[in-house]
Design a protein around this motif. Structure first.
Motif: not given
Length: 264
Positions: A131-138, A169-181
């Motif tokens: 997500m750090t790569l995705t955010y900076l790219w975006s 929204l995906t079962p089993g998805g974990n967004v905490v690490g993504s938000l930190v990135g």
């Protein structure tokens, strides 16, 4: 006339690998090695996750391997491919000629994520790295058009949030690490680009020892309003990226899949 030595056959895979810029190559290689080794039973994944008690006993490799550990499946293959594509664009275009600056971005955002992981009990930070790569790219390709499932269209600036919402929204998805990135990349982008462009001081500068290890090379670019050198893709590159994005969607062209819990 001496016999001529026949030309050596080309190995396109090796040539492609050698053509990858150095920082992206390191990220790509570590991601494969750290994910495949546990899948083959060469090492236990629990020896690669963040464990602060073990780190205090000098198992310092965990500070690195926790960013590259994934479950070996189709989702990992797609994540690897698209994170590779984005990292190549960042290193070759946004940070063109400034390998040290790109490495500093990854080191700084990784340190931020490790600090957060200490208090959020995160064991694996591979989602955050992506997500750090995705955010900076975006942020640097903000107006590239993209489409989501069912034909929902949006600009690249919203891609990180679309992916977080999908994981939530995906079962089993974990967004905490993504938000930190995302938070780590946003802090970096704000302090190096947004705030200096508004006339503020540039607080983050690449350390001199990194500049000595990776001296800057000549690259076309310009200076932002805050005095920071910035390499932006040209109009032709942006048009090519937009045309390519129009032919794909998030799942065909930027499909990240959902996060995987360790051991699931």
């Amino acid at each position: 006339m001496p016999p001529q030595t026949p030309p050596r056959p080309r190995n396109e895979l090796i040539e492609w690998y050698q053509s990858i810029p150095p920082i992206t190559k390191a990220v790509f290689t570590l991601s494969i090695a750290t994910t495949v080794a546990p899948a083959l039973g060469l090492v236990s994944p629990y020896h690669l996750i963040l464990n602060w008690t073990a780190i205090s006993k000098l198992q310092l490799w965990r500070l690195i391997t926790s960013f590259f550990l994934n479950k070996l499946d189709l989702g990992f293959a797609m994540n690897l491919y698209f994170s590779y594509r984005q990292s190549v664009q960042l290193e070759n275009e946004v940070f063109a000629g400034r390998t040290a600056d790109y490495l500093y971005f990854l080191l700084l955002t990784s340190i931020m994520q490790l600090a957060a992981a200490r208090y959020l009990d995160l064991l694996v930070l591979s989602d955050g790295l992506i997500m750090t790569l995705t955010y900076l790219w975006s942020q640097h390709y903000r107006d590239v058009p993209m489409s989501f499932m069912f034909g929902i269209r949006f600009k690249a600036r919203y891609l990180p949030w679309v992916l977080v919402g999908y994981n939530y929204l995906t079962p089993g998805g974990n967004v905490v690490g993504s938000l930190v990135g995302i938070a780590a990349a946003h802090i970096y982008y704000y302090l190096t680009t947004t705030y200096p462009s508004q006339g503020g001081r540039r607080y983050l500068s690449t350390p001199a020892f990194l500049q000595r290890l990776f001296p800057p090379t000549t690259a076309r670019g310009g200076f932002t309003a805050g005095g920071a050198f910035q390499m932006w893709p040209g109009n032709q590159q942006q048009q090519q990226q937009q045309q390519q994005a129009q032919r794909t969607n998030v799942f065909g062209g930027h499909s990240w899949g959902r996060g995987q819990r360790l051991g699931s």
